[in-house]
Motif scaffolding. Sequence first.
Motif, PDB file in Angstrom:
ATOM      1  N   GLY A 136       0.815  -1.203   0.000  1.00 16.41           N
ATOM      2  CA  GLY A 136       0.000   0.000   0.000  1.00 16.41           C
ATOM      3  C   GLY A 136       0.851   1.256   0.000  1.00 16.41           C
ATOM      4  N   PRO A 137       0.435   2.295  -0.716  1.00 12.55           N
ATOM      5  CA  PRO A 137       1.221   3.537  -0.763  1.00 12.55           C
ATOM      6  C   PRO A 137       1.398   4.145   0.626  1.00 12.55           C
ATOM      7  CG  PRO A 137      -0.521   3.545  -2.428  1.00 12.55           C
ATOM      8  CD  PRO A 137      -0.791   2.384  -1.519  1.00 12.55           C
ATOM      9  N   PHE A 138       2.555   4.719   0.868  1.00 13.49           N
ATOM     10  CA  PHE A 138       2.824   5.442   2.115  1.00 13.49           C
ATOM     11  C   PHE A 138       3.855   6.510   1.799  1.00 13.49           C
ATOM     12  CE2 PHE A 138       5.878   1.999   1.930  1.00 13.49           C
ATOM     13  CZ  PHE A 138       7.064   2.569   2.337  1.00 13.49           C
ATOM     14  N   ASN A 139       4.009   7.455   2.684  1.00 12.91           N
ATOM     15  CA  ASN A 139       4.971   8.541   2.511  1.00 12.91           C
ATOM     16  C   ASN A 139       6.357   8.033   2.883  1.00 12.91           C
ATOM     17  OD1 ASN A 139       6.545  10.854   2.588  1.00 12.91           O
ATOM     18  ND2 ASN A 139       5.032  12.093   3.648  1.00 12.91           N
ATOM     19  N   VAL A 140       7.210   7.804   1.872  1.00 15.49           N
ATOM     20  CA  VAL A 140       8.524   7.227   2.141  1.00 15.49           C
ATOM     21  C   VAL A 140       9.445   8.204   2.862  1.00 15.49           C
ATOM     22  CG1 VAL A 140       8.355   5.657   0.175  1.00 15.49           C
ATOM     23  CG2 VAL A 140       9.455   7.886  -0.117  1.00 15.49           C
ATOM     24  N   GLY A 141       9.043   9.474   2.926  1.00 14.86           N
ATOM     25  CA  GLY A 141       9.840  10.458   3.641  1.00 14.86           C
ATOM     26  C   GLY A 141       9.596  10.459   5.138  1.00 14.86           C
ATOM     27  N   GLN A 142       8.620   9.661   5.585  1.00  8.86           N
ATOM     28  CA  GLN A 142       8.321   9.556   7.007  1.00  8.86           C
ATOM     29  C   GLN A 142       8.591   8.128   7.476  1.00  8.86           C
ATOM     30  OE1 GLN A 142       4.389  11.177   7.705  1.00  8.86           O
ATOM     31  NE2 GLN A 142       4.873  13.105   6.674  1.00  8.86           N
ATOM     32  N   GLN A 143       8.080   7.774   8.632  1.00  6.78           N
ATOM     33  CA  GLN A 143       8.325   6.444   9.195  1.00  6.78           C
ATOM     34  C   GLN A 143       7.746   5.358   8.291  1.00  6.78           C
ATOM     35  OE1 GLN A 143      10.119   5.997  12.033  1.00  6.78           O
ATOM     36  NE2 GLN A 143      10.042   3.773  11.750  1.00  6.78           N
ATOM     37  N   TRP A 144       8.570   4.357   7.950  1.00  3.07           N
ATOM     38  CA  TRP A 144       8.080   3.264   7.117  1.00  3.07           C
ATOM     39  C   TRP A 144       7.259   2.296   7.959  1.00  3.07           C
ATOM     40  CZ3 TRP A 144      10.993   1.296   2.323  1.00  3.07           C
ATOM     41  CH2 TRP A 144      11.494   2.385   1.597  1.00  3.07           C
ATOM     42  N   PHE A 194      14.608   0.719  -1.219  1.00  4.71           N
ATOM     43  CA  PHE A 194      14.210   1.494  -2.392  1.00  4.71           C
ATOM     44  C   PHE A 194      12.747   1.237  -2.689  1.00  4.71           C
ATOM     45  CE2 PHE A 194      18.684   0.320  -2.862  1.00  4.71           C
ATOM     46  CZ  PHE A 194      19.289   1.557  -3.098  1.00  4.71           C
ATOM     47  N   ALA A 195      11.967   2.294  -2.813  1.00  6.77           N
ATOM     48  CA  ALA A 195      10.545   2.180  -3.095  1.00  6.77           C
ATOM     49  C   ALA A 195      10.241   2.780  -4.458  1.00  6.77           C
ATOM     50  CB  ALA A 195       9.724   2.889  -2.017  1.00  6.77           C
ATOM     51  N   GLY A 196       9.772   1.945  -5.384  1.00  5.92           N
ATOM     52  CA  GLY A 196       9.398   2.392  -6.718  1.00  5.92           C
ATOM     53  C   GLY A 196       7.887   2.388  -6.870  1.00  5.92           C
ATOM     54  N   ALA A 197       7.330   3.461  -7.394  1.00  8.85           N
ATOM     55  CA  ALA A 197       5.877   3.606  -7.476  1.00  8.85           C
ATOM     56  C   ALA A 197       5.285   2.685  -8.537  1.00  8.85           C
ATOM     57  CB  ALA A 197       5.512   5.050  -7.779  1.00  8.85           C
ATOM     58  N   HIS A 211      -2.152   8.605 -13.746  1.00  8.81           N
ATOM     59  CA  HIS A 211      -1.321   9.526 -12.971  1.00  8.81           C
ATOM     60  C   HIS A 211      -1.392   9.239 -11.473  1.00  8.81           C
ATOM     61  CE1 HIS A 211      -0.418  11.962 -16.473  1.00  8.81           C
ATOM     62  NE2 HIS A 211      -1.712  12.041 -16.763  1.00  8.81           N
ATOM     63  N   ASN A 212      -2.036   8.151 -11.089  1.00  7.49           N
ATOM     64  CA  ASN A 212      -2.234   7.846  -9.675  1.00  7.49           C
ATOM     65  C   ASN A 212      -1.289   6.748  -9.203  1.00  7.49           C
ATOM     66  OD1 ASN A 212      -4.487   9.653  -9.476  1.00  7.49           O
ATOM     67  ND2 ASN A 212      -5.761   8.090 -10.457  1.00  7.49           N
ATOM     68  N   VAL A 213      -0.694   6.935  -8.027  1.00  8.77           N
ATOM     69  CA  VAL A 213       0.132   5.904  -7.403  1.00  8.77           C
ATOM     70  C   VAL A 213      -0.799   4.941  -6.675  1.00  8.77           C
ATOM     71  CG1 VAL A 213       1.926   5.421  -5.706  1.00  8.77           C
ATOM     72  CG2 VAL A 213       2.104   7.454  -7.155  1.00  8.77           C
ATOM     73  N   VAL A 214      -0.795   3.673  -7.095  1.00 11.20           N
ATOM     74  CA  VAL A 214      -1.698   2.679  -6.506  1.00 11.20           C
ATOM     75  C   VAL A 214      -0.953   1.697  -5.615  1.00 11.20           C
ATOM     76  CG1 VAL A 214      -3.338   2.884  -8.395  1.00 11.20           C
ATOM     77  CG2 VAL A 214      -1.506   1.186  -8.543  1.00 11.20           C
ATOM     78  N   GLY A 215       0.375   1.764  -5.565  1.00  6.35           N
ATOM     79  CA  GLY A 215       1.147   0.870  -4.726  1.00  6.35           C
ATOM     80  C   GLY A 215       2.623   1.177  -4.854  1.00  6.35           C
ATOM     81  N   LEU A 216       3.429   0.428  -4.113  1.00  5.82           N
ATOM     82  CA  LEU A 216       4.882   0.568  -4.159  1.00  5.82           C
ATOM     83  C   LEU A 216       5.513  -0.817  -4.232  1.00  5.82           C
ATOM     84  CD1 LEU A 216       5.411   3.221  -1.314  1.00  5.82           C
ATOM     85  CD2 LEU A 216       5.524   3.661  -3.771  1.00  5.82           C
ATOM     86  N   ASN A 217       6.539  -0.948  -5.060  1.00  7.74           N
ATOM     87  CA  ASN A 217       7.404  -2.121  -5.038  1.00  7.74           C
ATOM     88  C   ASN A 217       8.661  -1.726  -4.267  1.00  7.74           C
ATOM     89  OD1 ASN A 217       5.614  -3.581  -6.613  1.00  7.74           O
ATOM     90  ND2 ASN A 217       6.695  -3.151  -8.520  1.00  7.74           N
ATOM     91  N   VAL A 218       9.025  -2.536  -3.269  1.00  5.59           N
ATOM     92  CA  VAL A 218      10.086  -2.145  -2.343  1.00  5.59           C
ATOM     93  C   VAL A 218      11.211  -3.178  -2.323  1.00  5.59           C
ATOM     94  CG1 VAL A 218      10.625  -1.488   0.035  1.00  5.59           C
ATOM     95  CG2 VAL A 218       8.368  -0.970  -0.925  1.00  5.59           C
ATOM     96  N   LEU A 219      12.424  -2.700  -2.492  1.00  6.82           N
ATOM     97  CA  LEU A 219      13.630  -3.513  -2.439  1.00  6.82           C
ATOM     98  C   LEU A 219      14.427  -3.184  -1.183  1.00  6.82           C
ATOM     99  CD1 LEU A 219      14.630  -2.753  -6.095  1.00  6.82           C
ATOM    100  CD2 LEU A 219      14.344  -5.096  -5.261  1.00  6.82           C
ATOM    101  N   ARG A 220      15.097  -4.213  -0.631  1.00  8.29           N
ATOM    102  CA  ARG A 220      16.028  -3.965   0.476  1.00  8.29           C
ATOM    103  C   ARG A 220      17.320  -4.714   0.207  1.00  8.29           C
ATOM    104  NH1 ARG A 220      15.448  -6.422   6.493  1.00  8.29           N
ATOM    105  NH2 ARG A 220      16.756  -8.008   5.494  1.00  8.29           N
ATOM    106  N   VAL A 221      18.448  -4.066   0.494  1.00  6.64           N
ATOM    107  CA  VAL A 221      19.745  -4.686   0.246  1.00  6.64           C
ATOM    108  C   VAL A 221      20.761  -4.145   1.244  1.00  6.64           C
ATOM    109  CG1 VAL A 221      20.321  -2.916  -1.482  1.00  6.64           C
ATOM    110  CG2 VAL A 221      21.501  -5.121  -1.539  1.00  6.64           C
ATOM    111  N   HIS A 222      21.671  -5.013   1.680  1.00  3.27           N
ATOM    112  CA  HIS A 222      22.773  -4.573   2.530  1.00  3.27           C
ATOM    113  C   HIS A 222      23.701  -3.685   1.701  1.00  3.27           C
ATOM    114  CE1 HIS A 222      26.426  -4.732   5.003  1.00  3.27           C
ATOM    115  NE2 HIS A 222      25.628  -5.056   6.007  1.00  3.27           N
TER     116      HIS A 222
END
Length: 228
Positions: free
Chosen positions: A112-120, A177-180, A185-196
């Motif tokens: 679900g979309p969230f503000n990546v500039g705040q607390q995840w 990394f969060a890609g929309a 023109h609407n963000v309906v979700g995020l794909n999120v990657l995590r890496v060391h």
Amino acid sequence: MGIPQHYSRDVPQRCEALIEELLPIVEGGLRADAKFGGPLKTTLLLALATPMVVLPVERIFKRVAFNDPGVADDRGIDEALARGVKSVLGEDHAFGGAPFGSRRWTYAERVGPFNVGQQWPEDLLDQLGTEAAREAAERAPTWRILQDLRNALAHGGVAYLDAVGRASEGAAEMLAFAGAVTRGHNVVGLNVLRVHKDDFRSFLSAWAAWLKEVGVAEALGDTPPLAA
């Protein structure tokens, strides 16, 4: 410094050279370290990752995928490289098996979309630490991982995480990394990657090396055999 002949290939090589030369200096300590809580290794990687990923994705892959010259198109400069990019970033190629891929990234699709500039969200951070998320990254199409990484770098969808995958004021050990995912023109979700951060460093090196070599390999494959 000479002008790059092929931005998608040459700029990543230059950035990789900068990382190779500057990383030991950064790890050895800078005057600003006390101000920022430690060596700026992660910041250096992130700063140079942006042109390393965005330029080839924009100027080759997206142009190949959509057959659209856009505002910048490197396909005609090195057609062998363009073919190599298309073959590895094709629909059926999984990230875990890519020449620059890894089995240590984790991935969460269409959260679900969230503000990546705040607390995840805590549940998302928990999900990114699971074996299922690691398997999801390994089997995801390579083109999608690169596209999500490109979107995150280009639009600021980046977070620093600590050794257990949480935001903190301590040393950064991982990157997220969060890609929309958009509909119109609407963000309906995020794909999120995590890496060391160390695995991200390895990825950047392998990515630059692949871009350098893939066109050469393709061109050699197209060369007619010498007459006997």
